[in-house]
Design a protein around this motif. Structure first.
Motif, mmCIF file in Angstrom:
data_model
loop_
_atom_site.group_PDB
_atom_site.id
_atom_site.type_symbol
_atom_site.label_atom_id
_atom_site.label_comp_id
_atom_site.label_asym_id
_atom_site.label_seq_id
_atom_site.Cartn_x
_atom_site.Cartn_y
_atom_site.Cartn_z
ATOM 1 N N LEU A 175 12.332 -43.562 0.331
ATOM 2 C CA LEU A 175 13.223 -42.405 0.449
ATOM 3 C C LEU A 175 13.209 -41.650 -0.875
ATOM 4 C CD1 LEU A 175 15.345 -40.930 2.247
ATOM 5 C CD2 LEU A 175 17.092 -42.389 1.188
ATOM 6 N N VAL A 176 12.999 -40.337 -0.794
ATOM 7 C CA VAL A 176 12.959 -39.519 -2.000
ATOM 8 C C VAL A 176 13.759 -38.241 -1.775
ATOM 9 C CG1 VAL A 176 10.710 -40.402 -2.734
ATOM 10 C CG2 VAL A 176 10.823 -38.343 -1.304
ATOM 11 N N HIS A 177 14.201 -37.650 -2.882
ATOM 12 C CA HIS A 177 14.758 -36.304 -2.865
ATOM 13 C C HIS A 177 13.912 -35.489 -3.829
ATOM 14 C CE1 HIS A 177 17.620 -32.996 -3.915
ATOM 15 N NE2 HIS A 177 17.798 -33.036 -2.604
ATOM 16 N N GLY A 178 13.087 -34.587 -3.294
ATOM 17 C CA GLY A 178 12.073 -33.949 -4.132
ATOM 18 C C GLY A 178 11.055 -35.007 -4.541
ATOM 19 N N THR A 179 10.947 -35.219 -5.854
ATOM 20 C CA THR A 179 10.055 -36.277 -6.356
ATOM 21 C C THR A 179 10.832 -37.484 -6.859
ATOM 22 O OG1 THR A 179 10.026 -35.254 -8.555
ATOM 23 C CG2 THR A 179 8.288 -34.588 -6.994
ATOM 24 N N THR A 180 12.156 -37.462 -6.699
ATOM 25 C CA THR A 180 12.999 -38.525 -7.233
ATOM 26 C C THR A 180 13.254 -39.601 -6.180
ATOM 27 O OG1 THR A 180 14.127 -36.934 -8.666
ATOM 28 C CG2 THR A 180 15.201 -39.077 -8.331
ATOM 29 N N PRO A 181 12.909 -40.865 -6.461
ATOM 30 C CA PRO A 181 13.220 -41.937 -5.506
ATOM 31 C C PRO A 181 14.721 -42.103 -5.326
ATOM 32 C CG PRO A 181 11.573 -42.659 -7.101
ATOM 33 C CD PRO A 181 12.132 -41.358 -7.609
ATOM 34 N N VAL A 182 15.147 -42.362 -4.109
ATOM 35 C CA VAL A 182 16.555 -42.618 -3.791
ATOM 36 C C VAL A 182 16.684 -44.096 -3.419
ATOM 37 C CG1 VAL A 182 18.486 -42.063 -2.272
ATOM 38 C CG2 VAL A 182 16.878 -40.257 -2.972
ATOM 39 N N PRO A 183 17.554 -44.856 -4.101
ATOM 40 C CA PRO A 183 17.719 -46.276 -3.752
ATOM 41 C C PRO A 183 18.168 -46.432 -2.302
ATOM 42 C CG PRO A 183 18.771 -45.782 -5.856
ATOM 43 C CD PRO A 183 18.402 -44.467 -5.244
ATOM 44 N N THR A 184 17.491 -47.279 -1.569
ATOM 45 C CA THR A 184 17.843 -47.497 -0.154
ATOM 46 C C THR A 184 18.848 -48.644 -0.069
ATOM 47 O OG1 THR A 184 15.852 -48.859 0.082
ATOM 48 C CG2 THR A 184 15.720 -46.559 0.788
ATOM 49 N N THR A 185 20.046 -48.363 -0.578
ATOM 50 C CA THR A 185 21.127 -49.343 -0.595
ATOM 51 C C THR A 185 22.302 -48.820 0.204
ATOM 52 O OG1 THR A 185 21.966 -48.389 -2.665
ATOM 53 C CG2 THR A 185 20.455 -50.262 -2.852
ATOM 54 N N GLY A 186 23.173 -49.749 0.616
ATOM 55 C CA GLY A 186 24.366 -49.418 1.382
ATOM 56 C C GLY A 186 25.165 -50.682 1.615
ATOM 57 N N TRP A 187 25.901 -50.714 2.720
ATOM 58 C CA TRP A 187 26.762 -51.855 3.017
ATOM 59 C C TRP A 187 25.937 -53.091 3.382
ATOM 60 C CZ3 TRP A 187 30.988 -54.490 2.642
ATOM 61 C CH2 TRP A 187 31.341 -55.466 3.593
ATOM 62 N N ASP A 188 26.241 -54.199 2.722
ATOM 63 C CA ASP A 188 25.622 -55.489 3.002
ATOM 64 C C ASP A 188 26.748 -56.515 3.003
ATOM 65 O OD1 ASP A 188 24.494 -58.060 2.789
ATOM 66 O OD2 ASP A 188 22.749 -57.322 1.696
ATOM 67 N N PRO A 189 27.090 -57.107 4.159
ATOM 68 C CA PRO A 189 28.257 -57.995 4.216
ATOM 69 C C PRO A 189 28.129 -59.220 3.320
ATOM 70 C CG PRO A 189 26.952 -58.162 6.222
ATOM 71 C CD PRO A 189 26.424 -56.999 5.466
ATOM 72 N N TYR A 190 26.925 -59.663 3.054
ATOM 73 C CA TYR A 190 26.754 -60.850 2.212
ATOM 74 C C TYR A 190 26.816 -60.483 0.729
ATOM 75 C CZ TYR A 190 25.508 -63.125 6.540
ATOM 76 O OH TYR A 190 25.540 -63.605 7.812
ATOM 77 N N ALA A 191 26.306 -59.292 0.402
ATOM 78 C CA ALA A 191 26.333 -58.879 -1.002
ATOM 79 C C ALA A 191 27.654 -58.245 -1.398
ATOM 80 C CB ALA A 191 25.195 -57.870 -1.263
ATOM 81 N N ASP A 192 28.343 -57.583 -0.437
ATOM 82 C CA ASP A 192 29.507 -56.769 -0.767
ATOM 83 C C ASP A 192 30.835 -57.407 -0.423
ATOM 84 O OD1 ASP A 192 27.696 -54.866 -1.561
ATOM 85 O OD2 ASP A 192 27.729 -53.798 0.349
ATOM 86 N N TRP A 193 30.828 -58.547 0.253
ATOM 87 C CA TRP A 193 32.086 -59.158 0.686
ATOM 88 C C TRP A 193 32.220 -60.542 0.078
ATOM 89 C CZ3 TRP A 193 36.763 -58.876 2.228
ATOM 90 C CH2 TRP A 193 37.415 -59.981 2.806
ATOM 91 N N ASP A 194 33.346 -60.749 -0.633
ATOM 92 C CA ASP A 194 33.573 -62.069 -1.223
ATOM 93 C C ASP A 194 34.830 -62.737 -0.684
ATOM 94 O OD1 ASP A 194 35.650 -60.692 -2.399
ATOM 95 O OD2 ASP A 194 34.874 -60.838 -4.449
ATOM 96 N N GLY A 195 35.493 -62.087 0.293
ATOM 97 C CA GLY A 195 36.675 -62.677 0.905
ATOM 98 C C GLY A 195 37.947 -62.544 0.095
ATOM 99 N N ALA A 196 37.884 -61.851 -1.040
ATOM 100 C CA ALA A 196 39.028 -61.839 -1.949
ATOM 101 C C ALA A 196 40.261 -61.189 -1.367
ATOM 102 C CB ALA A 196 38.624 -61.123 -3.235
ATOM 103 N N ALA A 197 40.051 -60.185 -0.508
ATOM 104 C CA ALA A 197 41.211 -59.445 0.006
ATOM 105 C C ALA A 197 41.391 -59.630 1.496
ATOM 106 C CB ALA A 197 41.078 -57.970 -0.336
ATOM 107 N N GLY A 198 40.849 -60.693 2.048
ATOM 108 C CA GLY A 198 40.899 -60.876 3.501
ATOM 109 C C GLY A 198 42.237 -61.262 4.018
#
Length: 329
Positions: A306-329
Motif C-alpha cells: 500500500l502506497v500514497h504517491g511513492t510513500t509506503p503506508v504501513p498495513t496495520t490496524g486492529w489485531d485482537p492479540y496484539a492490541d488487547w491485554d484484558g486490562a479494562a475488560g
C-alpha cells in the motif's frame, strides 16, 4: 441513562432456565423465510443459486464491547451488522443468521431480550429479507456472542480478494474512521477517575451524543452495495472491519498487487477499524455503483502493498492479540 438500561433489572437467566429464556428471545427475533426455522435440531434454508456463502464472527465483552458504553440492543445490532457486511463483501444477499449466546448466570433475562431487539432492528434496517433461523444458549463468566451468517449469490460469481489487477480502480463505500474516532473519544472521556469505562462520564462529557460514538455502537455497513458491486463487475472486494490500511494490505497480498492511494486520508481513517464499509476494485472503465467512490488505483506489485504517491503506508490496524491485554475488560 436511556430506557434500554432497564434491561439490567428483573429475573436472571439462572432464575428462569434455558427453555423459558429461549422462548422469550425467539419471539423477538426476525424469522425470515426459511424452509424450516428454529425448533428442530437444524434449520432448513433454501439455496436457489445452488451455492451459498457463510461467515462467522464473535463478540466478547471486553475486547469487542463494554456494557458501560453500549446497551444490550447496541450489542445485538453490532453483532448482526459485522456479519452482514462480510456477506455483502462477497457480493451476496444475506438470507439467514444463526446466533449463539453465552451469558453469566446472573445476567437479567431482559438483557437477552434487549439484545434480541437489537438483532431485529438491525435486520429490519440493513437486510430485511434476512432472518434468524437458529442458535444456542450457554453460560460463561464472560458475555460472548457468536453469529454465523448465510448469503445467496443469486447466480453471480463470488467476489473474492484475489481478483484485483493492475489498472483497476480502487474504491470504497461507507464511512472511514467514524467508529474509531468514537472509540477514541470514549476511552478519552467516557472513563471515571480510575480510568474505568463509565456511562455517566460519557454522558457528562457529551461523548454519549457524539455521532461517531453512535457509529462505534451501531455501525451501518452498506449492505446493498455488495451485490451492486458484484453486478458492476468488481474484481475484488472485502469488508473493512479492522481498518482501511490493514484490510487493503490483505486484498493486495491476495491479489499480488500494490494499491496506490490517491485520496488524502488521516491516520484514523487509514488505521481505525469497525466501520464495516466495503473496499473494492473495478475495471478502469466501470461506472462505480451505489455509494462507492474512487480512492486510488491498482498497480503492479512493488516493494510495499500500500502506497500514497511513492510513500509506503504501513498495513496495520486492529489485531485482537496484539492490541488487547484484558486490562479494562
Amino acid at each position: 441513562m436511556d430506557a434500554t438500561y432497564d434491561a439490567w433489572a428483573g429475573p436472571t437467566v439462572g432464575d428462569l432456565g434455558e427453555l423459558a429464556v429461549l422462548d422469550r428471545i425467539v419471539r423477538r427475533l426476525p424469522a425470515g423465510t426459511p424452509v424450516l426455522g428454529p425448533g428442530d435440531d437444524c434449520a432448513v434454508v433454501s439455496a436457489p443459486d445452488g451455492r451459498f456463502v457463510v461467515t462467522t464472527d464473535m463478540m466478547v465483552h471486553g475486547p469487542d464491547f463494554r456494557w458501560a458504553w453500549s446497551s444490550p440492543e447496541d450489542v445485538g445490532w453490532k453483532a448482526v451488522a459485522t456479519n452482514l457486511s462480510d456477506v455483502a463483501a462477497m457480493g451476496a444477499v444475506p438470507t439467514g443468521l444463526v446466533i449463539a449466546l453465552a451469558a453469566p448466570q446472573g445476567t437479567p433475562v431482559a438483557v437477552l431480550e434487549s439484545f434480541a431487539d437489537g438483532v431485529r432492528v438491525a435486520v429490519d434496517a440493513l437486510a430485511p429479507t434476512c432472518g434468524v433461523v437458529g442458535g444456542d444458549l450457554s453460560t460463561s463468566a464472560t458475555f460472548t456472542v457468536s453469529v454465523t451468517a448465510f448469503g445467496d449469490l443469486e447466480g453471480r460469481a463470488p467476489v473474492v480478494r484475489s481478483g484485483a489487477r493492475p489498472g483497476d480502480v480502487l474504491a470504497v463505500s461507507g464511512e472511514l474512521g467514524a467508529a474509531a474516532r468514537g472509540l477514541t473519544r470514549l476511552f478519552r472521556e467516557g472513563v471515571d477517575e480510575h480510568g474505568e469505562p463509565s456511562r455517566a462520564a460519557a454522558v457528562a462529557s457529551g461523548a454519549d451524543g457524539d455521532p461517531d460514538v453512535a457509529r462505534q455502537r451501531r455501525p451501518v455497513p452498506p449492505i446493498a452495495d455488495g451485490p451492486l458491486a458484484a453486478g458492476a463487475g468488481a474484481t475484488a472486494m472485502l469488508d473493512l472491519s479492522d481498518g482501511l490500511a490493514i484490510d487493503a494490505g490483505r486484498l493486495a497480498r491476495a491479489s499480488g498487487v500494490t494499491l496506490s492511494l490517491e485520496a488524502d486520508l488521516d491516520d484514523i481513517a487509514l488505521h481505525g477499524g469497525e466501520d464495516h464499509g466495503l473496499l473494492a476494485t473495478f475495471p478502469a472503465d466501470s461506472a462505480l455503483p451505489g455509494g462507492f467512490r474512487r480512492i486510488g488505483v491498482v498497480r503492479d506489485r512493488s516493494e510495499a502493498y500500500l502506497v500514497h504517491g511513492t510513500t509506503p503506508v504501513p498495513t496495520t490496524g486492529w489485531d485482537p492479540y496484539a492490541d488487547w491485554d484484558g486490562a479494562a475488560g
